[in-house]
Design a protein around this motif. Structure first.
Motif, mmCIF file in Angstrom:
data_model
loop_
_atom_site.group_PDB
_atom_site.id
_atom_site.type_symbol
_atom_site.label_atom_id
_atom_site.label_comp_id
_atom_site.label_asym_id
_atom_site.label_seq_id
_atom_site.Cartn_x
_atom_site.Cartn_y
_atom_site.Cartn_z
ATOM 1 N N VAL A 7 0.843 -1.191 0.000
ATOM 2 C CA VAL A 7 0.000 0.000 0.000
ATOM 3 C C VAL A 7 0.880 1.243 0.000
ATOM 4 N N LEU A 9 1.290 4.784 1.046
ATOM 5 C CA LEU A 9 0.642 5.476 2.162
ATOM 6 C C LEU A 9 1.287 6.839 2.388
ATOM 7 N N SER A 15 -5.272 7.612 0.987
ATOM 8 C CA SER A 15 -4.346 6.501 1.180
ATOM 9 C C SER A 15 -4.761 5.632 2.359
ATOM 10 N N ALA A 19 -5.588 1.680 2.397
ATOM 11 C CA ALA A 19 -4.999 0.728 3.346
ATOM 12 C C ALA A 19 -6.074 -0.147 3.974
ATOM 13 N N LEU A 35 2.994 -1.592 4.385
ATOM 14 C CA LEU A 35 2.693 -0.159 4.303
ATOM 15 C C LEU A 35 3.969 0.570 3.918
ATOM 16 N N THR A 66 -1.349 4.007 11.042
ATOM 17 C CA THR A 66 -2.136 3.168 10.139
ATOM 18 C C THR A 66 -1.993 1.697 10.497
ATOM 19 N N GLU A 67 -0.791 1.267 10.853
ATOM 20 C CA GLU A 67 -0.599 -0.118 11.282
ATOM 21 C C GLU A 67 -1.482 -0.433 12.485
#
Length: 295
Positions: A7, A9, A15, A19, A35, A66-67
């Motif tokens: 992805v 990001l 974005s 994800a 990512l 994001t993770e």
């Protein structure tokens, strides 16, 4: 399909939506997610200082945040992060050589501007070695999921086939595999050129010459036969219509949850081109678009 779902990001809503879509797809396919953030290729509207340290810190925060969101949604998902200094396009293209798929966000309907801006984004989409998917920031079915009642009006995997035969195999494999995975039907779209209106009857009625249309339908049916046999649980609808290929695909994609189009591979990284069908799909269709490279 092997390799991670990569992805691109940058922390923008587009974005992040990409994800989320990638995480669900990776979970269903039992693949890890990677990512990727380039701290040297960041959106122009991100309000951060220009010093390298600040940009790196911003990128690392984007990746960590994001993770955490993805693991909160899917606890059993495998997620890796990568912060790179090379241009985003270079990093993405290098990863595409071993990735299962590449996922990019697009800011809004009618725009291909994304984690990569404008022509850079198209450059990446035109050169990836694996299937690449664009997901819009306003994509409503990311939250709903494939089987959710709120997404009932968009339940098909639509695949545009310009040439029947071996050239169509990578597109059909991706479309049928995805459809089987999500319990969705496949709509295979084939456009007959306007020159198919060759007889006086055809010109008067607006329908293709019957012999030509029958031949094309027979060829398409023969192309689909091994895929029907390989995926017996997948419902298949062959959609054949007269008109420009882009127009026919757009008209046939009203129920598309994912639209699959092809892109020819290019031998050199400085040579790239997306055809009119891919351009039309990227600019006008509201659902995620999968570009599948083929020879």
């Amino acid at each position: 399909m092997t390799g991670p779902v990569v992805v691109g990001l940058d922390g923008s809503p587009a974005s992040v939506t990409a994800a989320w879509w990638a995480a669900r797809e990776a979970r269903d396919r039992h693949l890890p997610v990677l990512l990727l953030h380039s701290w040297t290729t960041q959106p122009l509207d991100v309000p951060i200082a220009q010093e390298a340290f600040s940009r790196k810190r911003y990128g690392d925060q984007v990746l960590q945040r994001t993770e955490a969101e993805l693991l909160h949604r899917y606890a059993d998902l495998t997620v890796a992060r990568e912060l790179v200094s090379v241009p985003a396009s270079q990093a993405l293209l290098e990863h595409s050589e071993r990735a299962g798929m590449l996922v990019l966000g697009s800011r809004a309907h009618g725009s291909v501007s994304s984690f990569l801006l404008g022509s850079i984004s198209l450059h990446v989409l035109g050169l990836t070695q694996c299937p690449s998917i664009t997901v819009r920031a306003d994509e409503p079915v990311v939250e709903a999921g494939w089987g959710h009642p709120g997404a009932a009006d968009r339940d098909e995997v639509v695949v545009g086939v310009q040439q029947v035969g071996p050239d169509a195999d990578p597109l059909l494999e991706f479309a049928f595999t995805t459809a089987e995975l999500h319990g969705a039907p496949v709509r295979v779209v084939k456009a007959l050129p306007p020159s198919a209106l060759v007889s006086p009857h055809a010109l008067f009625t607006g329908q293709a010459d019957s012999r030509y249309e029958v031949e094309e339908r027979t060829r398409l049916a023969a192309t689909l036969t091994p895929w029907r046999e390989k995926f017996p649980e997948v419902l298949v609808e062959a959609h054949v219509a007269v008109g420009p290929a882009a127009q026919v695909l757009l008209s046939a994609s009203g129920r598309g949850r994912l639209v699959v189009v092809g892109r020819r591979r290019h031998p050199a990284h400085y040579t790239w081109k997306l055809g009119p069908v891919a351009h039309a799909a990227l600019h006008h269709l509201p659902c995620p678009i999968a570009l599948v490279p083929h020879d």
